[in-house]
Design an enzyme around this catalytic site. Structure first.
Site, PDB file in Angstrom:
ATOM      1  N   PRO A  63       0.805  -1.039  -0.088  1.00 42.13           N
ATOM      2  CG  PRO A  63      -0.750  -1.403   1.822  1.00 42.13           C
ATOM      3  CD  PRO A  63       0.642  -2.095   1.074  1.00 42.13           C
ATOM      4  CD  GLU A  64       3.174   2.586  -4.221  1.00 39.80           C
ATOM      5  OE1 GLU A  64       3.338   3.878  -4.605  1.00 39.80           O
ATOM      6  OE2 GLU A  64       3.518   1.578  -4.972  1.00 39.80           O
ATOM      7  NE  ARG A  68       5.700 -11.472   2.158  1.00 39.57           N
ATOM      8  CZ  ARG A  68       6.618 -10.871   1.439  1.00 39.57           C
ATOM      9  NH1 ARG A  68       6.154 -10.403   0.093  1.00 39.57           N
ATOM     10  NH2 ARG A  68       7.930 -11.071   1.371  1.00 39.57           N
TER      11      ARG A  68
END
Ligand SMILES: [Zn+2]
Length: 284
Positions: A2-3, A110
């Site tokens: 995500p940016e 993750r």
């Protein structure tokens, strides 16, 4: 990963649901999330406090709690915040119980996402000051600020953009898209652009981020809106993840190569390769 547009999409979705609610309980199921704090210390600092504001700085979600306690969440590679997720939602690392009976879950396959605590506004600003540069949607990103930051730097312009201490919130997707929009090759030494190119790049970064935001972010891995809906910006990419496909502007085939360890996409007709590098794209 995500940016800025993905994190801002989450913030806009959650802010009206979280602001003015009290956190009744905060359960950290995975102690790695808040290291070096132990889960009980984080829970004790947050539980019972009202959420005053949900803000964003770079890729951090900043939860401002009453009493000037700030909980900063970073989604890293695969983190997602889900509002009223199914009780058996996968990879749940943290659960917030709110005083209106709703629930927020931080899910993260993750497990690189983090939660950090800052006590007081000075601690918050000190934490962010060493990590984040210009906030690109705040109006401070201009050609001249970009040029001043890049002066003398010989590393690739793409690596320069990815460094959060220069421009906060830009990651691999939006760096590729912005460089294409500006007609700048990702391997150009950061300090070597012409003044007009810094101005074009500043505009292109803003435009790419706003386009991403308009589309509700990009979903290429695990990113979801807090209601589980996927973002749509991946259908509007100009170059990112489009190797072998034609450039929408000139029809030249888009190529993939590696810059600073990151898969990078460009049209080498619209974005001429710097002469000093020469040759064929590496890692194509
Ligand atoms: Zn092109």
């Amino acid at each position: 990963m995500p940016e800025l547009p993905e994190v801002e999409t989450i913030r806009r979705h959650l802010a009206p649901r979280l602001e003015d609610r009290r956190i009744d309980a905060l359960a950290v199921h995975d102690p790695r999330w808040c290291l070096p704090l132990v889960p009980a210390a984080l829970s004790d600092a947050c539980a019972g406090r009202r959420i005053e504001r949900l803000e964003r700085r770079g890729k951090y979600l900043v939860t401002g709690l009453e009493g000037d306690v700030f909980l900063l969440m970073h989604l890293r590679m695969t983190g997602t915040l889900l509002y009223d997720a199914a009780p058996d939602a996968s990879y749940r690392r943290v659960t917030f119980g709110l005083d209106d009976g709703h629930e927020l879950a931080f899910c993260d396959p993750r497990r690189f996402g983090t939660g950090e605590l800052c006590l007081g506004p000075e601690a918050l600003e000190a934490f962010l000051a060493v990590r984040l540069g210009i906030e690109p949607l705040g109006g401070a990103l201009t050609g001249s600020t970009l040029r001043a930051l890049a002066r003398g730097r010989r590393g690739p312009i793409k690596a320069f953009l990815l460094d959060q201490r220069h421009v906060a919130g830009v990651g691999n997707i939006y760096a590729d898209e912005a460089l294409h929009r500006a007609g700048v090759h990702p391997l150009r030494p950061a300090g070597s652009l012409r003044p007009g190119q810094y101005a074009a790049l500043a505009q292109a970064v803003t435009a790419a981020l706003l386009a991403g935001l308009d589309a509700g972010g990009a979903t290429i891995d695990d990113f979801r809106h807090p209601d589980g809906v996927a973002g749509g910006f991946q259908h509007e990419f100009l170059v990112h993840r489009r190797a072998g496909e034609p450039c929408v502007t000139c029809q030249t085939t888009i190529v993939k190569f590696v810059v600073g360890g990151r898969g990078t996409y460009a049209c080498e007709c619209c974005q001429p390769r710097p002469r000093a590098w020469g040759g064929r794209p590496r890692g194509a």
